[in-house]
Motif scaffolding. Structure first.
Motif, PDB file in Angstrom:
ATOM      1  N   LYS A 157      -4.587  35.127-102.215  1.00  0.00           N
ATOM      2  CA  LYS A 157      -3.959  35.201-101.033  1.00  0.00           C
ATOM      3  C   LYS A 157      -3.518  33.675-100.571  1.00  0.00           C
ATOM      4  O   LYS A 157      -4.459  33.112 -99.939  1.00  0.00           O
ATOM      5  CB  LYS A 157      -4.386  36.208 -99.724  1.00  0.00           C
ATOM      6  CG  LYS A 157      -3.242  36.228 -98.650  1.00  0.00           C
ATOM      7  CD  LYS A 157      -3.825  37.143 -97.657  1.00  0.00           C
ATOM      8  CE  LYS A 157      -2.700  37.296 -96.615  1.00  0.00           C
ATOM      9  NZ  LYS A 157      -3.190  38.435 -95.515  1.00  0.00           N
ATOM     10  N   ALA A 158      -2.222  33.405-100.546  1.00  0.00           N
ATOM     11  CA  ALA A 158      -1.771  32.006-100.097  1.00  0.00           C
ATOM     12  C   ALA A 158      -1.729  32.164 -98.433  1.00  0.00           C
ATOM     13  O   ALA A 158      -1.058  32.832 -98.045  1.00  0.00           O
ATOM     14  CB  ALA A 158      -0.590  31.859-100.709  1.00  0.00           C
ATOM     15  N   GLU A 159      -2.719  31.539 -97.704  1.00  0.00           N
ATOM     16  CA  GLU A 159      -2.784  31.456 -96.338  1.00  0.00           C
ATOM     17  C   GLU A 159      -1.778  30.105 -95.710  1.00  0.00           C
ATOM     18  O   GLU A 159      -2.090  29.104 -96.138  1.00  0.00           O
ATOM     19  CB  GLU A 159      -4.071  31.175 -95.891  1.00  0.00           C
ATOM     20  CG  GLU A 159      -5.173  32.290 -96.211  1.00  0.00           C
ATOM     21  CD  GLU A 159      -4.909  33.484 -95.504  1.00  0.00           C
ATOM     22  OE1 GLU A 159      -4.358  33.432 -94.460  1.00  0.00           O
ATOM     23  OE2 GLU A 159      -5.387  34.633 -95.826  1.00  0.00           O
ATOM     24  N   PRO A 160      -0.959  30.403 -94.965  1.00  0.00           N
ATOM     25  CA  PRO A 160      -0.022  29.461 -94.432  1.00  0.00           C
ATOM     26  C   PRO A 160      -0.770  28.550 -93.519  1.00  0.00           C
ATOM     27  O   PRO A 160      -1.975  29.056 -92.828  1.00  0.00           O
ATOM     28  CB  PRO A 160       0.709  29.980 -93.479  1.00  0.00           C
ATOM     29  CG  PRO A 160       0.839  31.367 -93.992  1.00  0.00           C
ATOM     30  CD  PRO A 160      -0.517  31.890 -94.635  1.00  0.00           C
ATOM     31  N   GLN A 161      -0.649  27.130 -93.590  1.00  0.00           N
ATOM     32  CA  GLN A 161      -1.342  26.266 -92.851  1.00  0.00           C
ATOM     33  C   GLN A 161      -1.104  26.509 -91.356  1.00  0.00           C
ATOM     34  O   GLN A 161      -0.108  26.704 -90.881  1.00  0.00           O
ATOM     35  CB  GLN A 161      -1.188  24.695 -93.222  1.00  0.00           C
ATOM     36  CG  GLN A 161      -1.400  24.367 -94.651  1.00  0.00           C
ATOM     37  CD  GLN A 161      -1.189  23.017 -94.776  1.00  0.00           C
ATOM     38  OE1 GLN A 161      -1.279  22.009 -94.022  1.00  0.00           O
ATOM     39  NE2 GLN A 161      -0.598  22.618 -96.147  1.00  0.00           N
ATOM     40  N   PRO A 162      -2.240  26.357 -90.424  1.00  0.00           N
ATOM     41  CA  PRO A 162      -1.890  26.387 -88.796  1.00  0.00           C
ATOM     42  C   PRO A 162      -1.056  25.256 -88.435  1.00  0.00           C
ATOM     43  O   PRO A 162      -1.086  24.118 -89.076  1.00  0.00           O
ATOM     44  CB  PRO A 162      -3.434  26.482 -88.401  1.00  0.00           C
ATOM     45  CG  PRO A 162      -4.224  25.592 -89.377  1.00  0.00           C
ATOM     46  CD  PRO A 162      -3.530  26.182 -90.699  1.00  0.00           C
ATOM     47  N   GLU A 163      -0.530  25.355 -87.422  1.00  0.00           N
ATOM     48  CA  GLU A 163       0.259  24.258 -86.981  1.00  0.00           C
ATOM     49  C   GLU A 163      -0.340  23.478 -86.090  1.00  0.00           C
ATOM     50  O   GLU A 163      -0.184  22.231 -85.863  1.00  0.00           O
ATOM     51  CB  GLU A 163       1.637  24.950 -85.879  1.00  0.00           C
ATOM     52  CG  GLU A 163       2.644  25.945 -86.867  1.00  0.00           C
ATOM     53  CD  GLU A 163       3.564  26.516 -85.935  1.00  0.00           C
ATOM     54  OE1 GLU A 163       3.648  25.938 -84.516  1.00  0.00           O
ATOM     55  OE2 GLU A 163       4.164  27.228 -86.237  1.00  0.00           O
ATOM     56  N   ASP A 164      -1.786  23.768 -85.591  1.00  0.00           N
ATOM     57  CA  ASP A 164      -2.281  23.091 -84.840  1.00  0.00           C
ATOM     58  C   ASP A 164      -3.271  22.318 -85.654  1.00  0.00           C
ATOM     59  O   ASP A 164      -3.674  22.652 -86.810  1.00  0.00           O
ATOM     60  CB  ASP A 164      -3.203  23.643 -83.972  1.00  0.00           C
ATOM     61  CG  ASP A 164      -2.606  24.542 -82.702  1.00  0.00           C
ATOM     62  OD1 ASP A 164      -1.387  24.151 -82.461  1.00  0.00           O
ATOM     63  OD2 ASP A 164      -3.177  25.584 -82.172  1.00  0.00           O
ATOM     64  N   GLY A 165      -3.674  20.881 -85.415  1.00  0.00           N
ATOM     65  CA  GLY A 165      -4.562  19.932 -86.284  1.00  0.00           C
ATOM     66  C   GLY A 165      -3.762  19.397 -87.197  1.00  0.00           C
ATOM     67  O   GLY A 165      -4.737  18.596 -88.179  1.00  0.00           O
ATOM     68  N   VAL A 166      -2.728  19.175 -87.297  1.00  0.00           N
ATOM     69  CA  VAL A 166      -2.004  18.334 -88.137  1.00  0.00           C
ATOM     70  C   VAL A 166      -2.137  16.999 -88.212  1.00  0.00           C
ATOM     71  O   VAL A 166      -1.778  16.442 -86.783  1.00  0.00           O
ATOM     72  CB  VAL A 166      -0.496  18.805 -88.285  1.00  0.00           C
ATOM     73  CG1 VAL A 166       0.212  17.911 -89.318  1.00  0.00           C
ATOM     74  CG2 VAL A 166      -0.129  20.151 -88.712  1.00  0.00           C
ATOM     75  N   THR A 167      -2.683  16.122 -88.980  1.00  0.00           N
ATOM     76  CA  THR A 167      -2.929  14.750 -89.056  1.00  0.00           C
ATOM     77  C   THR A 167      -2.021  14.294 -90.423  1.00  0.00           C
ATOM     78  O   THR A 167      -2.137  14.864 -91.446  1.00  0.00           O
ATOM     79  CB  THR A 167      -4.078  14.101 -88.656  1.00  0.00           C
ATOM     80  OG1 THR A 167      -4.930  14.494 -89.859  1.00  0.00           O
ATOM     81  CG2 THR A 167      -4.587  14.710 -87.603  1.00  0.00           C
TER      82      THR A 167
END
Length: 309
Positions: free
Chosen positions: A187-197
């Motif tokens: 199952k492909a899990e979308p990346q969270p919007e928080d914590g992007v660097t």
């Protein structure tokens, strides 16, 4: 599965070897073109190119994938999936859409942290305690696609980018073979919007050591830039590349050598230089280096010679 492999540097080679060992049909290997290297500046194949030829695999190295002819050739291979790891080119939508099951990227970070070109360097330079590998379904964004598999590992307190690279590469190879074997069930899990660097490409202007910074920052920069481009300083007109270090106790004016073991004072605290290199020579442990290039206690690193304490 019928696979197109896309990769260029040493980091990508274990993945190619793992795909071949797993019995996948490698339709083609895509990599960056040969570039001038060495004293003779002759064109040298990339590590992936050289290994693919050893394995008897067809190699393509277009300068771009934006042209219709390149996209038609890519599509004509009839691949089930493309496996991409440190390839070095942006993939147009036509390329992303060509394989029946899309394009899978092996990314050396725990997404969404450290999207971009230099995730291993940046993780060490930022003082991260862990990193890992993500197998990502690629989309048009910069490392923004959903994640199929991930696995973390701890970053050692004295680990360099080279050492971490050598631990992450086989992990990526293992995870991609696992992903291909389990692809229908993942199952492909979308990346969270928080914590992007973003792990921006390393600029050589970052590499000069600034001993006015705290010791932890100096140490992370030395280890994070090792072996390329290599943190550096000047001493008596020579540029010295610093390749390994550790934080130690010590205080003094920034840049002052505090003992005969190459402990150097920083803005706060101190670092001990463990491995270094001068122009035209190979890397040497500090104790070996100092036999040929004495740097006495009291010396100031950064362009000036010995100073009195």
């Amino acid at each position: 599965m019928r696979v197109i492999f896309m990769g260029t540097p040493d980091f990508s080679v274990p993945v190619l070897e793992a795909l071949v060992a797993a019995g996948h049909d490698i339709a083609a290997v895509y990599c960056q073109p040969p570039r001038p290297a060495g004293r003779g500046k002759k064109d040298r194949p990339t590590p992936v190119h050289a290994r693919a030829l050893d394995l008897g695999l067809p190699v393509r190295h277009p300068k771009s994938l934006k042209g219709a002819a390149e996209q038609q050739e890519f599509s004509a291979f009839g691949a089930d999936v493309a496996v991409v790891v440190a390839y070095g080119l942006i993939l147009p939508q036509a390329i992303l859409d060509a394989p029946a099951k899309g394009c899978l990227n092996i990314h050396a970070s725990l997404l969404p942290r450290w999207r971009g070109a230099a995730p291993i360097h940046r993780a060490i330079m930022a003082g991260d305690s862990e990193t890992g590998i993500c197998i990502m379904q690629m989309d048009a964004g910069l490392d923004t696609g959903p994640v199929l598999l991930r696995e973390s590992l701890a970053i050692g307190p004295e680990e360099t980018t080279a050492e971490l690279h050598d631990r992450l590469a086989p992990l990526g190879a293992r995870l991609i073979t696992q992903a291909l074997a389990q692809l229908p069930d993942l199952k492909a899990e979308p990346q969270p919007e928080d914590g992007v660097t973003y792990a921006h490409k390393i600029d050589k202007t970052e590499a000069r050591v600034d001993f006015t910074k705290p010791a932890e920052e100096v140490d992370r920069r030395i280890r994070g830039l090792s072996p390329f481009p290599g943190a550096w300083l000047e001493y008596e007109g020579q540029r010295l590349k610093l390749l390994a270090s550790r934080r130690v106790n010590g205080n003094g004016p920034p840049g002052r050598v505090l003992d005969d073991a190459l402990t150097v004072a920083c803005g706060t605290g101190a670092v001990q230089i463990l491995t270094l290199q001068r122009a035209g020579k190979g890397p040497q442990a500090a104790e070996v280096f100092l036999r040929g290039v004495p740097i006495p206690s009291g010396a100031c690193l950064g362009g000036r010679g010995p100073e009195k304490a």
